[in-house]
Design an enzyme around this catalytic site. Structure first.
Site, PDB file in Angstrom:
ATOM      1  N   ARG A  45      57.250  48.031  69.553  1.00 51.00           N
ATOM      2  CA  ARG A  45      57.559  47.205  68.385  1.00 51.00           C
ATOM      3  C   ARG A  45      57.850  45.761  68.799  1.00 51.00           C
ATOM      4  O   ARG A  45      57.437  44.808  68.136  1.00 51.00           O
ATOM      5  CB  ARG A  45      58.768  47.807  67.660  1.00 51.00           C
ATOM      6  CG  ARG A  45      59.359  46.938  66.549  1.00 51.00           C
ATOM      7  CD  ARG A  45      58.455  46.847  65.358  1.00 51.00           C
ATOM      8  NE  ARG A  45      59.035  46.029  64.309  1.00 51.00           N
ATOM      9  CZ  ARG A  45      58.431  45.734  63.179  1.00 51.00           C
ATOM     10  NH1 ARG A  45      57.235  46.203  62.937  1.00 51.00           N
ATOM     11  NH2 ARG A  45      59.006  44.990  62.267  1.00 51.00           N
TER      12      ARG A  45
ATOM     13  N   LYS B 102      69.384  45.657  74.401  1.00 49.49           N
ATOM     14  CA  LYS B 102      67.948  45.897  74.217  1.00 49.49           C
ATOM     15  C   LYS B 102      67.342  44.931  73.202  1.00 49.49           C
ATOM     16  O   LYS B 102      66.301  44.316  73.449  1.00 49.49           O
ATOM     17  CB  LYS B 102      67.720  47.336  73.762  1.00 49.49           C
ATOM     18  CG  LYS B 102      66.303  47.635  73.255  1.00 49.49           C
ATOM     19  CD  LYS B 102      66.220  49.049  72.699  1.00 49.49           C
ATOM     20  CE  LYS B 102      64.830  49.345  72.143  1.00 49.49           C
ATOM     21  NZ  LYS B 102      64.611  48.734  70.819  1.00 49.49           N
ATOM     22  N   ASN B 103      67.972  44.796  72.052  1.00 47.99           N
ATOM     23  CA  ASN B 103      67.380  43.989  70.990  1.00 47.99           C
ATOM     24  C   ASN B 103      67.369  42.506  71.336  1.00 47.99           C
ATOM     25  O   ASN B 103      66.492  41.760  70.891  1.00 47.99           O
ATOM     26  CB  ASN B 103      68.109  44.229  69.666  1.00 47.99           C
ATOM     27  CG  ASN B 103      67.837  45.624  69.112  1.00 47.99           C
ATOM     28  OD1 ASN B 103      66.855  46.263  69.487  1.00 47.99           O
ATOM     29  ND2 ASN B 103      68.710  46.106  68.242  1.00 47.99           N
TER      30      ASN B 103
ATOM     31  N   ASP C 255      71.469  50.445  63.135  1.00 48.68           N
ATOM     32  CA  ASP C 255      71.270  51.224  64.353  1.00 48.68           C
ATOM     33  C   ASP C 255      72.448  52.136  64.677  1.00 48.68           C
ATOM     34  O   ASP C 255      72.319  53.041  65.509  1.00 48.68           O
ATOM     35  CB  ASP C 255      71.022  50.286  65.547  1.00 48.68           C
ATOM     36  CG  ASP C 255      69.596  49.749  65.563  1.00 48.68           C
ATOM     37  OD1 ASP C 255      68.764  50.263  64.793  1.00 48.68           O
ATOM     38  OD2 ASP C 255      69.316  48.825  66.337  1.00 48.68           O
TER      39      ASP C 255
ATOM     40  N   MET D 144      68.010  50.531  54.836  1.00 43.13           N
ATOM     41  CA  MET D 144      66.869  49.784  55.350  1.00 43.13           C
ATOM     42  C   MET D 144      65.673  50.639  55.759  1.00 43.13           C
ATOM     43  O   MET D 144      64.535  50.187  55.705  1.00 43.13           O
ATOM     44  CB  MET D 144      67.318  48.914  56.532  1.00 43.13           C
ATOM     45  CG  MET D 144      68.301  47.829  56.111  1.00 43.13           C
ATOM     46  SD  MET D 144      68.967  46.860  57.488  1.00 43.13           S
ATOM     47  CE  MET D 144      67.498  45.992  58.029  1.00 43.13           C
TER      48      MET D 144
ATOM     49  N   ASP E 245      59.936  53.276  67.084  1.00 41.46           N
ATOM     50  CA  ASP E 245      60.496  54.422  66.373  1.00 41.46           C
ATOM     51  C   ASP E 245      59.712  54.770  65.116  1.00 41.46           C
ATOM     52  O   ASP E 245      59.192  53.894  64.429  1.00 41.46           O
ATOM     53  CB  ASP E 245      61.944  54.122  65.952  1.00 41.46           C
ATOM     54  CG  ASP E 245      62.893  54.081  67.124  1.00 41.46           C
ATOM     55  OD1 ASP E 245      62.644  54.814  68.085  1.00 41.46           O
ATOM     56  OD2 ASP E 245      63.868  53.317  67.070  1.00 41.46           O
TER      57      ASP E 245
END
Length: 434
Positions: free
Chosen positions: A97, A22-23, A319, A341, A121
């Site tokens: 995002r 996904k990223n 994550d 984070m 998110d």
């Protein structure tokens, strides 16, 4: 709105193939705007966030041809720049995002861009300073319109420069790299992110004709070129899914083989799960997690309790901290989870406590987990998914719990995990979408 109903306590068995990352997808798809030639991308994950970005590209008049569900060819030879000022763009991009990464390619090629307030998110403050300050150093200027919540960026032409990023932001680094690829002169980025997905972006851009050196390090040098060409690219498997499946196998005492994981790009992810006592066999490019009755958390060499925390790559990805936390609840031993984070990512632990987990939420960033060693199994409850990773963590808890669990707001899970209910059913899970 859909929900999952899960009957837990069942051991799973079989093989599962991780989806495309996904990223990585959000970066790679944005990069198609850098050229008027065709770019073919394979292993595209079929998830809400990625499909939404593809819709945005189509709305911008990018030609998209899907040869199959996970492969598509993109051609941005007639981009409608005016669409960026429409209410439709503002509404759709504000939900995602990843839309922030359209800014770098748009500035580089069309000299204008719009960045919405961060969507995605609800895991705490996600600032845009790294993106916007870096664009300013390249020669862009911005105005913030409070009425629409957008940053309006313009440039007469980007010029290479030296910059020290205030944080090694993955999306920030990706955005600057894409912008600098077509800038005049040389750009040096220090304190750059160096995740495998960013390395993938740099390698793809180099195949398109970019001149990027230092790939894989935190010092990138980009010599700007006049134009970029087409290419073909295949995305890596999703490391977050792989970590999720490792944790799921351990929690449910299941025998599962995760296929084609690209082991060389997983960094210390397998090691962190091994620190929880989870056994793994590495067979070629597959990870086999054998069924374990019990897994015991390691301690430090001096006997102190283990601490697992997130760090920029090659450190442990934030994550997967939610996954590690839920897996630790049924381990033997204790661990401190330190989420550095994001300040709101641990707030889902109240649901785990309600299920019977022994967790002390120390503050917004730290949670102490006392593993129950399966002495007291979790019990099914009704709950709501607050974000992608917490949602899957709750799903893993539900799969291991006694009785029935209902997970609402599963759109959050669908944003990051494709066909998750069908793929788990194939392993023997009792899960249905209602």
């Amino acid at each position: 709105m859909a929900s999952f109903e899960v009957i837990g306590g069942k051991k799973l068995q079989g093989e599962i193939i991780p989806q495309g990352a996904k990223n990585e997808a959000l970066q790679i798809l944005s990069a198609v705007l850098l050229t008027s030639e065709k770019v073919t991308i394979a292993n595209i994950p079929d998830i809400i966030d990625v499909n939404l970005l593809i819709e945005l590209l189509q709305d911008m008049n990018v030609k998209v041809e899907r040869t199959e569900r996970h492969t598509a060819t993109f051609q941005a030879d007639d981009v409608n720049v005016d669409y960026l000022q429409s209410d439709a763009f503002k509404k759709k991009s504000g939900r995602l995002r990843g839309s922030v990464m359209l800014a770098g390619p748009m500035l580089a090629r069309f000299k204008t861009a719009f960045i919405p307030k961060p969507g995605g998110d609800k895991i705490g403050r996600r600032r845009l300073d790294t993106h916007i300050l870096s664009f300013e150093k390249l020669g862009a200027h911005f105005d913030y319109e409070s009425g629409d919540g957008f940053f309006h960026l313009q440039t007469s032409g980007l010029k290479g420069t030296y910059m020290l990023l205030d944080e090694p932001s993955v999306t920030g680094t990706a955005n600057v790299v894409m912008a600098a690829a077509l800038a005049e002169g040389t750009t040096t980025i220090y304190n750059a992110a160096c995740e495998p997905y960013l390395q993938q972006l740099c390698k793809m851009l180099n195949r398109m004709g970019a001149r990027i050196s230092g790939v894989g390090s935190n010092l990138l040098t980009i010599e700007g070129v006049e134009k970029l060409g087409g290419t073909e690219h295949r995305m890596l498997p999703d490391m977050i899914e792989i970590g999720s499946f490792i944790g799921m196998a351990a929690m449910t005492q299941s025998d599962i083989t995760i296929k084609n994981v690209s082991l060389e790009n997983l960094g210390i992810i397998p090691e962190k799960f091994q620190q929880l006592g989870i056994k793994m066999n590495f067979v070629g490019d597959d990870i086999h997690v054998p069924a374990q009755d019990l897994y015991e958390i390691q301690s430090f060499l001096d006997g102190g309790s283990l601490t697992i925390y997130d760090n920029p790559w090659p450190g442990f990805t934030p994550d997967l901290l939610s996954i590690v936390l839920v897996v630790a609840t049924q381990a033997k031993g204790s661990v401190l989870i330190h989420q550095k984070m994001f300040e709101s990512r641990l707030f889902f632990v109240d649901k785990l406590i309600e299920m019977g987990a022994n967790i002390i939420l120390c503050d917004p960033h730290r949670a102490a987990v006392v593993g129950l060693g399966r002495k007291y199994p979790l019990r099914g409850i009704s709950m709501t998914s607050p974000d992608i990773r917490a949602g899957v963590s709750l799903l893993i808890a539900a799969l291991s719990a006694e009785g029935k669990s209902t997970i609402q707001n599963i759109d959050q899970i669908d944003r990051g995990y494709q066909y998750i209910d069908q793929r788990l059913q194939a392993l023997g899970a009792d899960i249905k979408r209602v």
